[in-house]
Design a protein around this motif. Structure first.
Motif, PDB file in Angstrom:
ATOM      1  N   LYS A  49       0.872  -1.179   0.000  1.00 37.44           N
ATOM      2  CA  LYS A  49       0.000   0.000   0.000  1.00 37.44           C
ATOM      3  C   LYS A  49       0.908   1.227   0.000  1.00 37.44           C
ATOM      4  N   LEU A  50       0.926   1.949  -1.133  1.00 35.93           N
ATOM      5  CA  LEU A  50       1.823   3.097  -1.260  1.00 35.93           C
ATOM      6  C   LEU A  50       1.341   4.265  -0.414  1.00 35.93           C
ATOM      7  N   CYS A  51       0.034   4.557  -0.483  1.00 38.09           N
ATOM      8  CA  CYS A  51      -0.455   5.735   0.233  1.00 38.09           C
ATOM      9  C   CYS A  51      -1.952   5.655   0.429  1.00 38.09           C
ATOM     10  N   GLU A  52      -2.411   6.469   1.375  1.00 40.49           N
ATOM     11  CA  GLU A  52      -3.837   6.664   1.586  1.00 40.49           C
ATOM     12  C   GLU A  52      -4.072   8.162   1.660  1.00 40.49           C
ATOM     13  N   LEU A  53      -4.918   8.663   0.770  1.00 40.36           N
ATOM     14  CA  LEU A  53      -5.198  10.098   0.734  1.00 40.36           C
ATOM     15  C   LEU A  53      -6.075  10.476   1.925  1.00 40.36           C
ATOM     16  N   GLY A  54      -6.244  11.773   2.135  1.00 37.29           N
ATOM     17  CA  GLY A  54      -7.011  12.263   3.279  1.00 37.29           C
ATOM     18  C   GLY A  54      -8.358  11.597   3.414  1.00 37.29           C
ATOM     19  N   THR A  55      -8.682  11.176   4.627  1.00 40.01           N
ATOM     20  CA  THR A  55      -9.943  10.459   4.864  1.00 40.01           C
ATOM     21  C   THR A  55     -10.796  11.193   5.902  1.00 40.01           C
ATOM     22  N   GLY A  56     -10.581  12.499   6.041  1.00 39.40           N
ATOM     23  CA  GLY A  56     -11.301  13.278   7.053  1.00 39.40           C
ATOM     24  C   GLY A  56     -12.739  13.551   6.667  1.00 39.40           C
ATOM     25  N   ALA A  57     -13.213  14.730   7.030  1.00 40.36           N
ATOM     26  CA  ALA A  57     -14.622  15.099   6.806  1.00 40.36           C
ATOM     27  C   ALA A  57     -14.976  15.047   5.329  1.00 40.36           C
TER      28      ALA A  57
END
Length: 325
Positions: A49-57
């Motif tokens: 898993k290279l990255c996870e983008l913002g998962t906020g609001a």
């Protein structure tokens, strides 16, 4: 014809305007799944898993992925209008570039230049060595830019839009050097021939269904073929003079065409929704297709570049079914 391998790809989006699969020169497949990008090594079948983008609001999502020519860097276009450059070997974010006012759904590299296309109808040319986020902005499309491909010799950039237009640009021109307006639907599918200088293929969406072939030097349309369904992607074989197209309703098929006769060499079926994503392996023998049915399918469609060469690494075909995450 059956695919030789299937990878499960949960949350692979069924969105015509995205470009979520790319295969690197280092034999690594990048796949954008929702908020994440995964890297799958075709040699070892290892998934990272290279990255996870913002998962906020307001969670972000991946809209496009594109490997640099040598396969060291991965560009990621996001739904929040950003372009990120990642060092894949270090799993490290190198820089984030702004400039678009809409999602970044298509990208293409030319050496150190990265071109990005957006829903904001513009194309940005970015020299990733320079401190500025971009060096030039190209305005010609009247709707979302959904296809971008640099020619093999890096002289021309082809763009396709939801305005049904195909544009060809050189690196220094603020205006297209060619405009092709024969398509009657969105043009996402673009492929330059590696065998014939200046030969470009473009494919139209549901209301068009044609693959058209252009001489980009003269501006002439050489020929076209009515495929009978939405054209989602095109890729030219490096090893033989054939081109692959992937399709939507109603067959969701993958076709192989011989050039220049446009005789159909193969029709591959297996996906249950439109085949929105396509990439070729670095040895040119295998293609991977992706669809909103949440599968990636691998097809061994082309011969080796060297007739009589030893059989290619069989690790892809030895793995029958696996999960990408």
């Amino acid at each position: 014809e059956n695919s030789m391998q299937v990878l499960d790809a949960p949350a692979l989006q069924d969105d015509f305007y995205l470009n979520l699969v790319d295969w690197s020169a280092q034999n690594v497949l990048a796949v954008g799944l929702g908020t994440c990008v995964y890297l799958w090594s075709a040699a070892t079948s290892r998934v990272v898993k290279l990255c996870e983008l913002g998962t906020g609001a307001a969670p972000d999502s991946v809209c496009s992925v594109a490997w640099s020519g040598r396969g060291s860097y991965l560009a990621i276009g996001t739904n929040s209008n950003e372009t990120q450059i990642w060092d894949a070997n270090k799993s490290q974010l190198v820089r984030t570039m702004q400039g678009h006012r809409g999602r970044v759904g298509c990208m293409s590299w030319s050496s150190h230049l990265l071109s990005t296309g957006s829903r904001d109808r513009t194309i940005l040319n970015r020299d990733v060595r320079a401190p500025e986020d971009f060096q030039s902005r190209l305005n010609a499309h009247r709707s979302e830019v959904c296809g971008l491909k640099w020619a093999p010799d890096d002289r021309l950039l082809a763009s396709g839009g939801n305005d049904n237009m195909v544009g060809c640009w050189n690196a220094n021109s603020p205006n297209p050097v060619q405009r092709f307006e024969s398509h009657t639907a969105a043009v996402k599918a673009l492929a330059w021939s590696p065998h014939q200088h200046g030969l470009l293929a473009s494919g139209g969406g549901t209301a068009d269904q044609h693959i058209r072939f252009w001489n980009t030097s003269s501006g002439a349309q050489l020929t076209s073929v009515n495929t009978g369904s939405q054209v989602c992607n095109l890729v030219w074989s490096r090893n033989v003079n054939e081109i692959v197209s992937t399709h939507g309703y109603s067959q969701n098929q993958v076709c192989v065409w011989r050039w220049p006769t446009l005789a159909k060499a193969a029709t591959l079926t297996g996906h249950t929704t439109r085949v929105l994503y396509l990439a070729a392996s670095p040895d040119g023998q295998t293609i991977v297709t992706g669809a909103g049915d949440e599968t990636l399918r691998f097809w061994n469609v082309f011969p080796s570049a060297h007739v009589g060469a030893a059989a290619a690494d069989s690790s892809v075909s030895s793995m029958m079914r696996a999960h990408i995450r």
